[in-house]
Structures are given as C-alpha cells and as structure tokens.
Design an enzyme around this catalytic site. Structure first.
Site, mmCIF file in Angstrom:
data_model
loop_
_atom_site.group_PDB
_atom_site.id
_atom_site.type_symbol
_atom_site.label_atom_id
_atom_site.label_comp_id
_atom_site.label_asym_id
_atom_site.label_seq_id
_atom_site.Cartn_x
_atom_site.Cartn_y
_atom_site.Cartn_z
ATOM 1 N N ASP A 55 11.777 -31.658 -15.064
ATOM 2 C CA ASP A 55 12.615 -31.327 -16.217
ATOM 3 C C ASP A 55 14.100 -31.554 -15.942
ATOM 4 O OD1 ASP A 55 10.466 -30.516 -17.808
ATOM 5 O OD2 ASP A 55 10.507 -28.491 -16.985
ATOM 6 N N ASP A 115 9.782 -27.094 -22.855
ATOM 7 C CA ASP A 115 8.647 -27.587 -22.089
ATOM 8 C C ASP A 115 7.486 -26.628 -22.385
ATOM 9 O OD1 ASP A 115 7.143 -28.966 -20.093
ATOM 10 O OD2 ASP A 115 7.627 -27.366 -18.680
#
Length: 605
Positions: A504, A317
């Site tokens: 996430d 990420d």
C-alpha cells in the site's frame, strides 16, 4: 513557568512597578517621572531592544521586535515616555501569553513523546540486571515491575497485570494481560510483576517507531502556515515604508506639523506588528496535532491536517483495513452429518488461516493420520478410518468430480471416501468500528467511499454491501490500485487512502492524505503515510477529520479577525482617530484573543 516565561514575567513586573511609580511621580516633577518611565521602558523591554539591534546588525531587521523597538523608541525621542513604556509592557504581556500557549500546545504532543523507557531489567540466571533498553536482544527475558514502562515489544511468559496503553493506542481503560499475551513497548505496568520475552530490539519496537514519527511530525507546515510566513516577510518592510511616508509626506502639505504625523505613524507601526498572525496560525495547527495525538493518532505536520480537512473521497484497502483477515465459518452444505468434524480434523495440521477457522469448529475427538498436502489443491488424511479430502475446485476436477455452484466468499469442498460430500463456506470478518467509521464519514460530507482489493468479485461485493460503500474494485494488483487513485486525483478529488500493507506504500504516498492503520503495522506504510492510527481502529479517521476541520477553521478565523482589526485601526491611525492605547489593543489584544481561540484546536473530541 519555564525559564523564558519567568524572565518575561519578571520584566513585566519590573516595568509595571516603575511605570506606576513614574505616573505617581508626576506630582514631584516631570524629570523624575520621565526617568522612571524611561527605566520602565528599558526594564520591560531590554531583551526586545537588544534583539532588534542584533537583527539590524545581521541585516535582518524586519520583524515584530524591530517594529516595537522603532515605535516605542521614537515615542521616547518625542518625549512620550508613558506611551513608550506602556507599549513595551503590553507587548511583553502578549509575549508571555504566547509563550504559555505554545508550551501548552507542545505539552499535549510532548506527552506522547514521554514514552521512552528509562531502564530494562534483563533476567540472567534468574537474577535481574539493570540495562539500557537499547541493549535488549530478541529472546531476552525481561522483568517488569509495577509502575515501570515495558522496554520493548514482547510476549508475557509469566505473571499477569493491568497495563496502561493510553499513550500508544489512545485507549483510556487499562488492559488486563496474562501469559501468552503480547505487550507493546512504552506501555506502563500498573499491577503485578511480569516476565516478558523480548520479541524486538528497541530500535524496531513500537515506541521507537512512534518517537521517530513525532520527531518528523512538526516539519510539514501547512499551506496556510507557509502563506502567513511569506506574507509577513513582505508585510513588515511594507508597513515600515508606509509609516515613514505617513510621518514625513503629509506634513509637507499640512503646515509642516511633523510631530502630529510622527505620532500617527508610531500608532500605525504598533498596530501593524504581525505577531497575532505569525504565532496564532502555527499555534492552531500545532494544537490540532496535539488534539490528534490525544486520540491515539499522529498527524505528520500542519500540511497533513489541512489536507485532511478538505477530503471528499476515502479509499480503503480491504484485508487488514476493513476486514480482520481472520475467517469464520458461516455455512456448511453437507451430505453427511459429521462433515464439519471430519474436515476440521484434517485442517488442524495446517497453518493456513482458512484451515485454522475450520479447525476450531469441529469436535476435538476426531484425529487425522496419514496427512498429505496436495500443492495448489488442498489436503488429504485418514480420519476415523475414512479417507477425507478438503480443498478447492481444482481438487475436485483432478478427481473427475463436478463442483456445484455455491455462493460464498471462500468455499472449501470436501470429498469423503472418493465421493463429493459437501462444502464449508467462510467469510472474512468485518473489523470492529468499520461500519461506524463509514457512517461517520457520510455525516462529515465525504461524498465517495471506495474499496480497492485484490480479492475476487464475490468477496469484495460482500464487504462493500455490508458497509454500504459507494464503490469497489476487485482483483487488483498494486499497480492497479495506484492507477485507480491517480484517476480520482485527476478528476479533482481530494483522496484519503487507508491501508496497512507494504504494497500500500505507493498509494499512500500518491493520495492527498495517506492513512496507515496500526502504528505497529508495516514500516513502509507508516513511513509513506500522513496520518497514523496507532490503535488499529477505523473510528479514529472521522475523529481526525473533525479535529482537522476545526483546526483549519480556527486558523482562518484568526487570520480574518487579525487582518480586519489591524487594517481597520491602521486606517484610523492615518487621520489620528486611533490613539496609542487603541493601537496597543489592536496588536497585543488581538494576539491574545487569537491565541485563546487557538486553544480550541487542542480538543480531542
């Protein structure tokens, strides 16, 4: 030594003394010698014999205690008292070694578990009252003396001290803290009296999260461990049947010499004991978990380590993982000398991260008045008698002004007294250690490093170029990240995904290995992950891969070594080449060597 180890050591000592007395007593007659040797067998292995009969009664006989009892018991019936006693004594030596090894590897993980604070001192009307940490409420003022653990996460409101954070973050150097600094539960106050305002209850504190993670960490067995368990369940009854066949079938064709073949079958049984495999493989993975924990990380079981060892693709990420999420001014395109000071004065009243970055750059002597937020566009104010506006391209468009093309991750445009005055360019800062992490991953043979982000293309490309990532995808929604990782998995890649946010969690779950940044990050991300970096530092990831690969290599070495030696000596037992002493080495000796090898997995470097 613990209670179990002391008992085994006592049995070994008793058995060894009786064994030596029995050997010496041969000069006084075989009866006295045999009685002493029989006593040595029972003294050294009474618990093994008892457990074997208990499992026979429970109809679950096929384990190492059964094999040892059967082999040594048959030796007694054949009158080989010295061999029976020796087998049991050496077996117990192996058991003691095994117990010490397991405890040592457990200790490295248990040290991380020793985080729970024993007591909290809550200040009420200036008086410190002793309380259970679970009774602390958000907002309570806590007194923390030197040598005590901080009970819950909080902020220092009075005092200064050095704090040992090593069990939480893996950082060996104490951290100096003072008023306004955040402190985490489980850390030890090394000097100075602190007054801390509780920012969490114990159940939601950092130490509670870590303890919950450690409770579940040992549950995930690796595929190798599961394979060894299934193998031993089939293997043990198979070798018992093979030993029975060896004892009674060949004599029918070789002159009915049952005694010789029963001896060979007993040697076969002693060698076949699977303890070297059953203990050394799980011990290697448990040692690996200990090595990871020493480095300020938590691996959720052997399965996490095994998967991590095979990773060939790492996906990151962006914000909060590769970058800090904190912006800094990198360029000012100005048509007026004091543009940055004017815009900074306007932005000081805003709480937006970009506004804070600009506010810290300008002179404090400039003050804004008549401040007005313009939703979706920016902010307007009067500074030193001048009308100042700061915002995005939509703000310029609403005023009929044209925005020039400016290369930058984030651009704030300025309008002064109704005219376009320039722009301030900002960038998200790269996290410390991110570059070192990427370089180390390449050295580890990770073929592909990719970034998935919801940011626009320019900002994503800027980070990808700085870190030399092999690929990046931008402007993604959470479901797009999920689809991108799924595509990589469908291609046969072993993917580690590194993230820290609630959004996430689905990707962390889907990836071969989910890596959560920061033990104090999103609960959902931590729960969904396989590896947790308690310290918010990406350099832990390549270190964890090193430990995982070493652990898997050690487990495979133990399997290969044990099987080659055991099967070799088992084959030598059939023609009678291998005697009982060689059989004992192939069992106890191999187990000890495999256990010693497993200790290497506990290294944190």
């Amino acid at each position: 030594m613990n209670k179990k180890q002391k008992r085994i050591a006592r049995q070994i000592l008793i058995g060894l003394l009786l064994f030596l007395c029995g050997i010496a007593a041969e000069h006084f007659g075989s009866v006295v010698s045999n009685v002493l040797l029989l006593a040595a067998w029972i003294g050294a292995g009474y618990n093994v014999i008892w457990d074997a009969f208990g499992k026979i009664k429970a109809k679950k006989p096929f384990d190492e205690e059964f094999l040892m009892t059967l082999a040594s018991g048959c030796a007694v019936l054949l009158g080989d008292f010295s061999e029976a006693a020796a087998v049991m004594i050496f077996y117990q030596v192996g058991e003691l070694f095994q117990s010490i090894a397991v405890e040592r590897s457990r200790k490295s993980v248990a040290e991380l578990m020793d985080l729970r604070p024993d007591v909290a001192y809550i200040l009420k009307d200036g008086v410190a009252e002793e309380a259970d940490p679970e009774d602390v409420q958000v907002g309570d003022l806590l007194l923390v003396h030197p040598g005590e653990r901080i009970p819950v996460d909080g902020v220092i409101v009075e005092g200064a001290a050095s704090v040992d954070t090593s069990k939480i973050t893996g950082e060996a150097v104490p951290v100096d803290v003072t008023v306004g600094d955040k402190v985490l539960s489980g850390c030890i106050n090394l000097s100075g009296v602190l007054t801390v305002r509780a920012e969490s209850e114990f159940a939601s504190s950092t130490v509670a999260h870590i303890l919950d993670l450690m409770d579940s960490a040992s549950e995930g067995r690796s595929k190798t461990e599961a394979l060894i368990t299934r193998f031993s369940q089939k293997y043990t009854p198979s070798v018992v049947i093979a030993a029975v066949i060896l004892a009674f079938i060949p004599p029918l064709f070789t002159g009915f010499n049952f005694t010789t073949w029963i001896h060979r079958a007993l040697n076969f049984l002693v060698v076949s004991c699977p303890c070297a495999l059953v203990i050394s493989v799980p011990l290697a993975f448990f040692g690996g978990m200990g090595g990871v924990s020493k480095s300020g990380m938590i691996a959720k079981g052997g399965i996490a380590l095994e998967n991590l060892a095979n990773i060939d693709t790492v996906v990151f990420d962006k914000t909060g993982t590769l970058t800090t999420g904190e912006f800094r001014v990198v360029r000012v395109d100005s048509q007026t000398e004091d543009l940055l000071d004017l815009v900074a004065a306007v932005e000081r009243v805003s709480h937006h991260p970009i506004a804070k970055a600009i506010a810290g750059e300008g002179r404090q002597s400039f003050e804004a008045s008549d401040v007005q937020e313009i939703p979706g566009q920016g902010i307007r104010a009067v500074v030193n008698g001048r009308s100042v506006m700061a915002g995005n391209q939509r703000m310029l468009a609403s005023m009929g002004l044209e925005a020039p093309e400016i290369d930058g991750a984030t651009v704030v445009y300025a309008v002064i007294d109704g005219s376009y005055a320039g722009a301030i360019v900002l960038e998200d800062t790269i996290k410390d250690g991110a570059s070192e992490c990427l370089q180390a991953l390449k050295k580890h043979g990770v073929k592909r490093t990719c970034m998935l982000t919801g940011d626009r293309e320019y900002a994503a490309k800027l980070v990808a170029d700085k870190l030399s990532l092999t690929d990046f995808k931008h402007s993604l929604l959470p479901q797009d990240k999920l689809e991108a990782v799924k595509k990589m998995l469908d291609e046969g890649r072993k993917v580690a995904f590194v993230g820290d946010g609630v959004n996430d969690a689905p990707v962390l779950t889907m990836a071969t290995v989910g890596v959560a940044m920061g033990g104090v990050g999103s609960d959902a991300a931590v729960e969904a992950s396989d590896l947790v970096l308690l310290k918010d530092d990406l350099r832990g990831l390549p270190k964890a891969i090193t430990i995982a690969r070493r652990t898997l290599a050690i487990a495979k070495q133990n399997i290969a070594f044990a099987l080659i030696i055991k099967f070799g000596v088992m084959l030598l037992s059939i023609p009678g080449i291998a005697n009982m002493w060689l059989a004992v080495f192939a069992d106890v000796g191999v187990a000890i060597l495999c256990i010693l090898n497993s200790f290497r997995a506990m290294k944190s470097e």
